[in-house]
Design a protein around this motif. Sequence first.
Motif, mmCIF file in Angstrom:
data_model
loop_
_atom_site.group_PDB
_atom_site.id
_atom_site.type_symbol
_atom_site.label_atom_id
_atom_site.label_comp_id
_atom_site.label_asym_id
_atom_site.label_seq_id
_atom_site.Cartn_x
_atom_site.Cartn_y
_atom_site.Cartn_z
ATOM 1 N N TRP A 74 0.834 -1.221 0.000
ATOM 2 C CA TRP A 74 0.000 0.000 0.000
ATOM 3 C C TRP A 74 0.865 1.266 0.000
ATOM 4 O O TRP A 74 0.611 2.201 -0.744
ATOM 5 N N ARG B 289 2.242 2.118 -3.375
ATOM 6 C CA ARG B 289 1.270 2.474 -4.412
ATOM 7 C C ARG B 289 0.578 3.813 -4.131
ATOM 8 O O ARG B 289 0.236 4.549 -5.047
ATOM 9 N N GLU B 290 0.346 4.119 -2.861
ATOM 10 C CA GLU B 290 -0.475 5.271 -2.474
ATOM 11 C C GLU B 290 0.418 6.482 -2.210
ATOM 12 O O GLU B 290 1.525 6.344 -1.702
ATOM 13 N N GLU C 212 -8.494 1.975 2.206
ATOM 14 C CA GLU C 212 -7.867 0.741 1.723
ATOM 15 C C GLU C 212 -8.419 -0.464 2.507
ATOM 16 O O GLU C 212 -8.692 -1.519 1.930
ATOM 17 N N LEU D 45 -2.974 -4.503 7.516
ATOM 18 C CA LEU D 45 -3.509 -3.136 7.463
ATOM 19 C C LEU D 45 -4.250 -2.812 8.755
ATOM 20 O O LEU D 45 -4.172 -1.699 9.267
#
Length: 298
Positions: free
Chosen positions: A107, A110-111, A122, A131
Amino acid sequence: MTDILERIRSFEKTKDFFIGIDSDGCVFDSMGVKHKECFCPAFINVMNLQGVSDAAREVWEFVNLFSKTRGINRFKALILSLDFLREHPEVKKRGVEVPRMDALREWTERESALGMSGLLREIDEHPHPDLLQARDWSEEVNLAVGRIVRNLAPFPAVPDALKQMVRHADTMVVSQTPVANIEHEWKENGIHDYVQTIAGQEMGSKAFHLKTAAYERYEPSSILMIGDAPGDYSAAQEIGALFYPIIPGGEETAWRRFVDEALPAFLDGKYRGEYEKSLLDDFHRSLPSTPHGIIHDF
Ligand SMILES: [Mg+2]
């Protein structure tokens, strides 16, 4: 996200110069109390590192206070600290399992806006245990910051420096801390009116803040970023702006030199080149990149 982003998009140019100012560890002597009392205890608790708590503390403080990664986003700091901790001799000796957090890693790669609201979105789509654990840790950090961090004061030379700056430059806080925390700290200390906008974690990276508010609106040599971490420097570099380092451990001297020397040089167009280079050399020397030789036995 949109409303909050609008605050930097609508940044108004009123002068020829722009100064972006980092907050934590730069304006406020807040890095120690936040990391030692809030981030690190939550790291040990939520990542289940009780069996190697001394090593976990060494690594957390190295990554966040005493190295080139000082000041990075909290989720990136979490991954990096876990990676270093896995290599720590004490951890290997004791066979303690250190979480890998691969879903969180994916994550963060990508973010671009690595804040709680992004993480919660997410989680809605992919409720992976990594997460959820990162969310629990981040919430515990926020609670601890709310409970423990108060009575912070800016470095003594800061109010005067801000006063001098705003006579000639448009100013904005460029930070990776949640906006509400920064607003609270700046208001509490009566320095909030010295900045036009506060850009925080929810509004993307520091480079994004600078790009949105200043890039191609001011001359590159009229844009200055002030910070205490290499991430502040690279944000400035991304838009070809100048950088003034507040060197960790020498903050007060750095702020006095800013008022006496660096700000006049910046306003006179004499900052870029030799002068900036000598400041940057001092800055880079003050922060190592790996724990080898810093953390015992590493
Ligand atoms: Mg900082």
